[in-house]
Design a protein around this motif. Sequence first.
Motif, mmCIF file in Angstrom:
data_model
loop_
_atom_site.group_PDB
_atom_site.id
_atom_site.type_symbol
_atom_site.label_atom_id
_atom_site.label_comp_id
_atom_site.label_asym_id
_atom_site.label_seq_id
_atom_site.Cartn_x
_atom_site.Cartn_y
_atom_site.Cartn_z
ATOM 1 N N LYS A 32 0.350 -1.237 0.372
ATOM 2 C CA LYS A 32 -0.028 0.473 -0.470
ATOM 3 C C LYS A 32 1.050 0.865 -0.147
ATOM 4 O O LYS A 32 0.451 2.128 -0.643
ATOM 5 N N ARG A 33 1.757 1.387 0.781
ATOM 6 C CA ARG A 33 3.021 2.257 0.847
ATOM 7 C C ARG A 33 3.208 2.508 -0.948
ATOM 8 O O ARG A 33 3.565 3.850 -0.915
ATOM 9 N N ARG A 34 3.923 1.923 -1.356
ATOM 10 C CA ARG A 34 4.580 2.221 -1.985
ATOM 11 C C ARG A 34 3.392 1.973 -3.650
ATOM 12 O O ARG A 34 3.680 2.662 -4.853
ATOM 13 N N ARG A 35 2.015 2.183 -2.978
ATOM 14 C CA ARG A 35 1.049 1.957 -4.328
ATOM 15 C C ARG A 35 1.378 1.387 -5.555
ATOM 16 O O ARG A 35 1.209 1.522 -6.847
ATOM 17 N N VAL A 36 2.206 0.151 -4.352
ATOM 18 C CA VAL A 36 1.621 -1.237 -5.922
ATOM 19 C C VAL A 36 0.800 -1.599 -6.181
ATOM 20 O O VAL A 36 -0.325 -2.283 -5.908
ATOM 21 N N SER A 37 0.392 -1.897 -8.051
ATOM 22 C CA SER A 37 -0.911 -1.470 -8.312
ATOM 23 C C SER A 37 -0.950 -3.610 -8.244
ATOM 24 O O SER A 37 -2.064 -4.100 -8.205
ATOM 25 N N ILE A 38 0.342 -4.230 -8.675
ATOM 26 C CA ILE A 38 0.329 -5.688 -9.140
ATOM 27 C C ILE A 38 1.595 -6.257 -8.150
ATOM 28 O O ILE A 38 2.579 -5.940 -8.711
#
Length: 249
Positions: A32-38
């Motif tokens: 979530k912190r890294r804003r990972v999509s996949i």
Amino acid sequence: MAHAPAPFHIITQNCRGLNAPEKRSHLLQDLKRRRVSIALLQEMHLREADTHRIQNKHYTTTYHSSHQTTRKAGVSILLSTNLQFTHSETLKDTDGRYIFVKGTIAQRTYTFASVYAPNTNQVKFLRRTLLKLATFTEGILILGGDLNLPLDPIADTSTGHSTIAQTAIRRLRRTLHDLRLVDTWRALHPDSRNYIHYSTLHKRYSRIDYIFIQQEGLTHLQKADIKPTPWADHNRNLYTPRLSHLQAH
């Protein structure tokens, strides 16, 4: 007229087991912190009945392959709720070594694959798995995983050599080339050195985790980084390619 939606951010990560609640929490918070999509994850060590434990409100769409009888291996693909993904098909093995998922994002077809090679007979396993993936693939293929070997020992290890025979590594590289798969980090950092994993047995740093994209998808590749992940096994680095995708209107 074409426009570019926000880039989606993909990582690959060897987790070395996620049975501990604190470790699962660290993973999900980090994504979530890294804003990972996949997220393409390996070495989960989760039984099939426990894979729901790596879901939360930010990552509700998840796909898993677990070993049938033991808590070993295990691979997963987690997709952010912000990613409007329409699933079409999944293929996975029974030993928790690979999972392939395909579907559409913004009307473009993608195939995502997470692969965890064993620490013996890696080349044989990977070539066999890649041939299965080639048959399954539609659209742009993105493959992430722990190959348990460096593809270029001179550039990808601190010692400049590998215990895997060079002839075997060359065969694997030819298979990747035949599938038009490109190492995203090396494509953007052709002369750099950076490592993922330290082997106490061989006293060697190496880059054995990779994300590949097919050549036709390279135009969408914006960035590829290796970043610290202190909670994980391959704990010095984390791959983070960013890809844009165009949607025609």
